[in-house]
Enzyme design. Structure first.
Site, PDB file in Angstrom:
ATOM      1  N   SER A 123      40.065  39.245  38.507  1.00  0.00           N
ATOM      2  CA  SER A 123      38.801  39.739  37.957  1.00  0.00           C
ATOM      3  C   SER A 123      39.033  41.015  37.146  1.00  0.00           C
ATOM      4  O   SER A 123      38.595  41.140  35.995  1.00  0.00           O
ATOM      5  CB  SER A 123      37.838  39.994  39.121  1.00  0.00           C
ATOM      6  OG  SER A 123      36.750  40.789  38.732  1.00  0.00           O
TER       7      SER A 123
ATOM      8  N   LYS B 110      39.507  41.364  32.622  1.00  0.00           N
ATOM      9  CA  LYS B 110      38.668  42.235  31.803  1.00  0.00           C
ATOM     10  C   LYS B 110      39.512  43.257  31.035  1.00  0.00           C
ATOM     11  O   LYS B 110      39.259  43.541  29.871  1.00  0.00           O
ATOM     12  CB  LYS B 110      37.633  42.946  32.681  1.00  0.00           C
ATOM     13  CG  LYS B 110      36.507  42.006  33.106  1.00  0.00           C
ATOM     14  CD  LYS B 110      35.542  42.662  34.092  1.00  0.00           C
ATOM     15  CE  LYS B 110      36.118  42.731  35.477  1.00  0.00           C
ATOM     16  NZ  LYS B 110      35.162  43.020  36.545  1.00  0.00           N
TER      17      LYS B 110
HETATM   18  N1  URA Z   1      35.966  44.949  40.783  1.00  0.00           N
HETATM   19  C1  URA Z   1      36.026  43.917  39.917  1.00  0.00           C
HETATM   20  O1  URA Z   1      35.903  44.107  38.710  1.00  0.00           O
HETATM   21  N2  URA Z   1      36.225  42.691  40.418  1.00  0.00           N
HETATM   22  C2  URA Z   1      36.356  42.435  41.731  1.00  0.00           C
HETATM   23  O2  URA Z   1      36.550  41.295  42.104  1.00  0.00           O
HETATM   24  C3  URA Z   1      36.282  43.517  42.617  1.00  0.00           C
HETATM   25  C4  URA Z   1      36.100  44.763  42.105  1.00  0.00           C
END
Ligand code: URA
Ligand code: CA
Length: 433
Positions: free
Chosen positions: A183, A187
């Site tokens: 995750s 990003k």
């Molecule tokens: N922060 C994130 O961006 N993703 C997660 O899964 C946990 C914390």
């Protein structure tokens, strides 16, 4: 391919192929796979885990679900920074202008907060006029011209994460290292930086409560970054007490200004120098962390870092008279001291409970739709290891609401005073491939 077969394969401890992972991500985002199958899959991953190639495949599939920012037209090595979060985390507000003052291009997408206080964007918005929603072209031009811009994440970056994270949040599968790592890294990679410096926090105020899990998360993220060709480093830090003195939005803007003027808390300064040294080296502006640190200190002492902050605020529409005179920032109507019930050494300042108290005073969002009171929050006067005399203020609550005294009473469990100074360390270790 059937989603139910992918779920049962993972449930029974199997290893998913890249094709299976891509099938899940693409069809979940397009709406062909329902939430109940996606949540069963995430729970299977929570219990069975994923190996490095599955985690990297998931990261790549999530990146491909949306658009990526192309920073290649900006000269130089772009280095991004990410923290897994904490309480009173003023780091980006100091670090971004500081490294930019040494010519490291900072093209940063930040978040809003749900929880203790606002995120970096909310804090910046406590300066009247400051804009965080800039078109991507304006953002790129600012970085090219001034070397720094900070905006909100655009909607088309990693839609798979947006959907999956919201689902995990309400179905009990947030605390999974491969899911957190993919995750975060999807990003960061989609946001376009060439190199990534991660801060992985540990302790009561962090996602990862113990050091061993923080190290495993950091190692997983470093391996993902390396696999996709982005140099990635991680610093494991302590978040058992809040970072710095201030927890809030305008309160942390003031703290950032103090730190850039070399009159801030020493733990925040140390963290910024540690992360900054890695960023400056990764950007090729210094040969080793010791010389990078020297350059960073010089920039703070000469005032260059502060003037970079000032021009950054002005470039994004902020009223710089609030930077020059931080006493103009919103101030809370009520300031209530928490006094030491006895003399001794501060041995505990539970970050999670103090963060929650700041939220109750108005500094954070209880729900996505809540509004933030920029003036609200908490200012610590003591940190772990300090001595305190009975009756001396340990912290001050700032609020415009009438719950200050009730919130103060809840803090008795968060503040620990002992007879001996407890050992305490901010930087635990640095992890690189
Ligand atoms: N922060 C994130 O961006 N993703 C997660 O899964 C946990 C914390
Ligand atoms: Ca702080």
């Amino acid at each position: 391919m059937r989603m139910v077969d992918i779920i049962t394969k993972k449930r029974d401890g199997g290893t998913l192929t890249e094709e299976e992972i891509r099938f899940f991500v693409a069809n979940y985002v397009s709406g062909n796979i329902p939430d109940y199958q996606a949540s069963a899959w995430a729970m299977a991953v929570y219990f069975q885990g994923m190996n490095d190639s599955e985690t990297a495949a998931l990261t790549r599939a999530m990146i491909d679900s949306g658009e990526c920012v192309d920073l290649s037209s900006i000269n130089g090595i772009k280095v991004d920074k990410h923290s897994t979060g904490g309480v009173g985390d003023t780091t980006t507000l100091v670090l971004a202008p500081l490294v930019a003052s040494l010519g490291v291009p900072v093209a940063k997408m930040s978040g809003r907060g749900l929880g203790f206080t606002g995120g970096t964007l909310d804090k910046l918005e406590s300066i009247p006029g400051f804009h965080v929603e800039l078109p991507i072209g304006t953002f790129m031009n600012l970085v090219k011209r001034s070397g720094i811009a900070v905006i909100g994440q655009t909607g088309d970056l990693v839609p798979a994460d947006k959907k999956l994270y919201a689902l995990r949040d309400v179905s009990g599968s947030v605390e999974s290292i491969p899911l957190i790592a993919s995750s975060i890294m999807s990003k960061k990679i989609a946001a376009g930086a060439d190199a990534i410096v991660l801060e992985v926090t540990t302790g009561t105020g962090a996602f990862m409560k113990d050091e061993a899990s923080a190290v495993r998360l950091a190692e997983t993220m470093v391996r993902i970054g390396t696999q996709v060709g982005r140099r990635t480093m991680a610093v494991i830090t302590d978040m058992s007490q809040p970072l710095g003195f201030a927890i809030g939005n305008a309160l942390e803007i003031k703290e950032a200004i103090d730190t850039l003027r070399d009159a801030g808390p020493s733990d925040l300064k140390e963290l910024v120098l540690t992360l900054g040294s890695l960023m400056v080296c990764a950007a090729g502006k210094a040969d080793d962390p010791a010389s990078a640190r020297h350059l960073l200190l010089e920039s703070i002492e000469s005032g260059r870092a502060f003037s970079k902050f000032r021009s950054f605020i002005a470039d994004q529409g902020g009223d710089v008279s609030f930077v020059d005179h931080p006493e103009k920032l919103p101030q809370a109507a009520h300031q209530i001291d928490f006094l030491a019930p006895k003399s001794g050494f501060i041995t505990g300042l539970a970050a999670d409970q103090i963060g929650l108290a700041a939220m109750l005073l108005g500094a954070g969002r209880a729900m996505k739709t809540s509004t933030i009171d920029y003036a609200a929050g908490i200012v610590l006067h003591k940190k772990i290891g300090d001595t305190v005399k009975q009756g001396e203020p340990i912290l001050t609550l700032h609020t415009n609401q009438n719950n200050g005294e009730a919130v103060r009473e809840k803090l008795h469990a968060a503040v620990k005073i002992g007879e001996q100074a407890a050992a305490h360390r901010l930087i635990h270790r640095i992890i690189e491939e």
